[in-house]
Write a protein that holds these residues in place. Sequence first.
Motif, PDB file in Angstrom:
ATOM      1  N   PHE A   1       0.747  -1.143   0.081  1.00  0.00           N
ATOM      2  CA  PHE A   1       0.073   0.000   0.130  1.00  0.00           C
ATOM      3  C   PHE A   1       0.803   1.335   0.096  1.00  0.00           C
ATOM      4  N   GLU A   2       1.716   1.303   0.666  1.00  0.00           N
ATOM      5  CA  GLU A   2       2.755   2.422   0.909  1.00  0.00           C
ATOM      6  C   GLU A   2       3.329   3.079  -0.463  1.00  0.00           C
ATOM      7  N   PRO A   3       3.730   2.353  -1.236  1.00  0.00           N
ATOM      8  CA  PRO A   3       3.938   2.760  -2.798  1.00  0.00           C
ATOM      9  C   PRO A   3       2.980   3.466  -3.499  1.00  0.00           C
ATOM     10  N   LEU A   4       1.773   3.196  -3.143  1.00  0.00           N
ATOM     11  CA  LEU A   4       0.475   3.711  -3.999  1.00  0.00           C
ATOM     12  C   LEU A   4      -0.273   4.790  -3.093  1.00  0.00           C
ATOM     13  N   LEU A   5       0.377   5.147  -1.874  1.00  0.00           N
ATOM     14  CA  LEU A   5      -0.507   5.883  -1.019  1.00  0.00           C
ATOM     15  C   LEU A   5      -0.982   7.043  -1.767  1.00  0.00           C
ATOM     16  N   PRO A   6      -2.297   7.051  -1.805  1.00  0.00           N
ATOM     17  CA  PRO A   6      -3.095   8.334  -2.354  1.00  0.00           C
ATOM     18  C   PRO A   6      -2.868   9.690  -1.835  1.00  0.00           C
ATOM     19  N   ARG A   7      -2.848  10.907  -2.453  1.00  0.00           N
ATOM     20  CA  ARG A   7      -2.852  12.024  -1.736  1.00  0.00           C
ATOM     21  C   ARG A   7      -3.894  12.370  -0.813  1.00  0.00           C
ATOM     22  N   ARG A   8      -5.108  11.710  -0.857  1.00  0.00           N
ATOM     23  CA  ARG A   8      -6.018  11.925   0.161  1.00  0.00           C
ATOM     24  C   ARG A   8      -5.835  11.468   1.319  1.00  0.00           C
ATOM     25  N   VAL A   9      -4.598  10.650   1.653  1.00  0.00           N
ATOM     26  CA  VAL A   9      -4.166   9.927   2.772  1.00  0.00           C
ATOM     27  C   VAL A   9      -3.409  10.895   3.453  1.00  0.00           C
ATOM     28  N   ARG A  10      -3.781  11.257   4.801  1.00  0.00           N
ATOM     29  CA  ARG A  10      -2.880  12.071   5.702  1.00  0.00           C
ATOM     30  C   ARG A  10      -1.879  11.162   6.550  1.00  0.00           C
ATOM     31  N   ALA A  11      -2.529   9.993   6.827  1.00  0.00           N
ATOM     32  CA  ALA A  11      -1.367   9.210   7.618  1.00  0.00           C
ATOM     33  C   ALA A  11      -1.970   7.625   7.578  1.00  0.00           C
ATOM     34  N   PHE A  12      -0.921   6.635   7.481  1.00  0.00           N
ATOM     35  CA  PHE A  12      -1.169   5.514   7.411  1.00  0.00           C
ATOM     36  C   PHE A  12      -0.705   4.547   8.609  1.00  0.00           C
ATOM     37  N   ARG A  13      -1.450   4.063   9.536  1.00  0.00           N
ATOM     38  CA  ARG A  13      -0.834   3.266  10.880  1.00  0.00           C
ATOM     39  C   ARG A  13      -1.297   1.985  10.606  1.00  0.00           C
ATOM     40  N   GLN A  14      -0.234   0.955  10.878  1.00  0.00           N
ATOM     41  CA  GLN A  14      -0.280  -0.208  11.005  1.00  0.00           C
ATOM     42  C   GLN A  14       0.399  -1.130  12.217  1.00  0.00           C
ATOM     43  N   ILE A  15      -0.078  -1.785  12.606  1.00  0.00           N
ATOM     44  CA  ILE A  15       0.454  -2.650  13.515  1.00  0.00           C
ATOM     45  C   ILE A  15      -0.169  -4.200  13.531  1.00  0.00           C
ATOM     46  N   GLY A  16       0.607  -5.088  13.020  1.00  0.00           N
ATOM     47  CA  GLY A  16      -0.186  -6.257  12.626  1.00  0.00           C
ATOM     48  C   GLY A  16      -1.226  -6.234  11.408  1.00  0.00           C
ATOM     49  N   LEU A  17      -2.196  -6.623  12.034  1.00  0.00           N
ATOM     50  CA  LEU A  17      -3.501  -6.540  10.971  1.00  0.00           C
ATOM     51  C   LEU A  17      -4.511  -5.573  11.701  1.00  0.00           C
ATOM     52  N   MET A  18      -4.036  -4.567  12.439  1.00  0.00           N
ATOM     53  CA  MET A  18      -4.801  -3.628  12.945  1.00  0.00           C
ATOM     54  C   MET A  18      -4.401  -2.191  12.079  1.00  0.00           C
ATOM     55  N   ILE A  19      -5.205  -1.878  11.392  1.00  0.00           N
ATOM     56  CA  ILE A  19      -4.786  -0.946  10.233  1.00  0.00           C
ATOM     57  C   ILE A  19      -5.522   0.308  10.145  1.00  0.00           C
ATOM     58  N   GLY A  20      -5.133   1.496   9.964  1.00  0.00           N
ATOM     59  CA  GLY A  20      -5.974   2.852  10.042  1.00  0.00           C
ATOM     60  C   GLY A  20      -5.487   3.520   8.804  1.00  0.00           C
ATOM     61  N   VAL A  21      -6.234   3.878   7.992  1.00  0.00           N
ATOM     62  CA  VAL A  21      -5.826   4.929   6.863  1.00  0.00           C
ATOM     63  C   VAL A  21      -6.499   6.228   7.235  1.00  0.00           C
ATOM     64  N   GLU A  22      -5.981   7.384   7.569  1.00  0.00           N
ATOM     65  CA  GLU A  22      -6.433   8.556   7.929  1.00  0.00           C
ATOM     66  C   GLU A  22      -6.450   9.419   6.695  1.00  0.00           C
ATOM     67  N   LEU A  23      -7.544   9.855   6.527  1.00  0.00           N
ATOM     68  CA  LEU A  23      -7.798  10.783   5.324  1.00  0.00           C
ATOM     69  C   LEU A  23      -7.754  12.374   5.748  1.00  0.00           C
ATOM     70  N   ARG A  24      -7.533  13.000   4.583  1.00  0.00           N
ATOM     71  CA  ARG A  24      -7.625  14.583   4.921  1.00  0.00           C
ATOM     72  C   ARG A  24      -9.324  15.111   4.970  1.00  0.00           C
ATOM     73  N   GLU A  25     -10.027  14.006   4.619  1.00  0.00           N
ATOM     74  CA  GLU A  25     -11.594  14.495   4.594  1.00  0.00           C
ATOM     75  C   GLU A  25     -12.097  13.258   5.230  1.00  0.00           C
ATOM     76  N   ARG A  26     -13.767  13.375   5.245  1.00  0.00           N
ATOM     77  CA  ARG A  26     -14.335  12.676   5.935  1.00  0.00           C
ATOM     78  C   ARG A  26     -14.357  11.048   5.083  1.00  0.00           C
ATOM     79  N   CYS A  27     -14.339  10.096   5.899  1.00  0.00           N
ATOM     80  CA  CYS A  27     -13.966   8.608   5.397  1.00  0.00           C
ATOM     81  C   CYS A  27     -15.228   8.085   4.667  1.00  0.00           C
ATOM     82  N   ARG A  28     -16.525   8.464   5.372  1.00  0.00           N
ATOM     83  CA  ARG A  28     -17.658   7.779   4.895  1.00  0.00           C
ATOM     84  C   ARG A  28     -18.098   7.550   3.715  1.00  0.00           C
ATOM     85  N   PRO A  29     -17.713   8.342   2.819  1.00  0.00           N
ATOM     86  CA  PRO A  29     -18.335   8.030   1.209  1.00  0.00           C
ATOM     87  C   PRO A  29     -17.192   6.938   0.728  1.00  0.00           C
TER      88      PRO A  29
END
Length: 391
Positions: free
Chosen positions: A318-346
């Motif tokens: 995923f890291e090489p593809l990291l879209p610009r919308r992504v503010r931060a990517f956090r991963q520890i094992g298979l607990m994964i968070g993709v923080e966006l610069r906008e609301r995630c619902r859509p």
Amino acid sequence: MTTGLEDNARIHQTEQRYALEVFPKRDITLVKGSGAEVWDDRGHRYIDCVAGIGVANIGHANPAVADALAEQARTLVACPGIFYNDARARLLAKLAEIAPPGLSRGFFCNSGAETIEAAIKFARLTTGRTGVVSAMRGFHGRTLGALSATHKKQYREGFGPLVPGFTFVPFNNAARLRPAVDEDTAAVVIEPVQGEGGIRPASAEFLRAARDICDETGALLVFDEIQTGFCRTGRMFACEHHGVVPDILCLAKAIAGGVPMGAVLANDRIRPPPGKHGTTYGGNPLVCAAGLAAIRFMEEEGLAARAERLGEHFRARFEPLLPRRVRAFRQIGLMIGVELRERCRPYIDALAAAGVLTLPAGATVIRLLPPLVISEGQIDEVVEALAGVLG
Ligand SMILES: *Cc1c(COP(=O)(O)O)cnc(C)c1O
């Protein structure tokens, strides 16, 4: 797929008509699961990175748990804690064997929130103190005690007065924790990785400071590993990453392969006298048989190492593809968070349309908690869908 109800619209209508609508609903009717996949009533297949909200670590409809449940259901289902029981004894011994050092006694209940309630009661009883310190952005459950330890206004509002004695410090801020804990503090309650709060790992420094501060003041250290426990982060328990051992460990979600169960593990400082706490269902033979089968499966399949390896695979893809919308990517094992610069619902809705179920952790974080039996190929599908939807 037959559901017994006429069609999709009918299922929706029935739930909408008869359920108290406490959940913000999604327009999907799930009827079947296997491993890391689930199917809706129209036969659409999804890769399930919700996994019952971090429950199905050993996969949906795990045969080992199904067999254990069927056998125990024909043997003995109800046996309250006032009697001894073989299934319960075996699970207690297994938990003591896999637990961090010293956490050799267990209390069983039926949910995550109930473990927090028990932890608070045990801490007050043990110390004779009332204060509970927990972290901002933390989540500990919906019952009044657990809610009192939960910071977010959205969860608390409308339910006051909550339990007195609860205070909060910023997460990962040892300097603020120190003055907040004193001779009136019964417990410090922390998630080693905040789940609902956005997949935020505690620093080693913060956890070690919490241990030291508790030792200095006589407060009990409680780790809420309801979401992080049972191999999710690449270790059996997340606190193993930093070698910090709490006095009380709260467990639920994945403990019994999806069957509702909670467990409080405690060291020898915690000795509640008989009659002070209890439960009707907690630790009944049915859930204990499921718990034992689930933990054996985790050990036999090496799920902790697998989660660590597959988490790294996810990151590498995923890291090489990291879209610009992504503010931060956090991963520890298979607990994964993709923080966006906008609301995630859509994007969560778009991912579902692309065949990948995910869930939010706050307004801007897409959370992925796939079953740990997920394959590399399935992870590649998830990464492709994420990159496609966010790109
Ligand atoms: C889910 C969760 C809880 C609450 O568990 P319930 O079984 O829903 O009561 C508490 N703490 C954490 C960290 C959780 O993820």
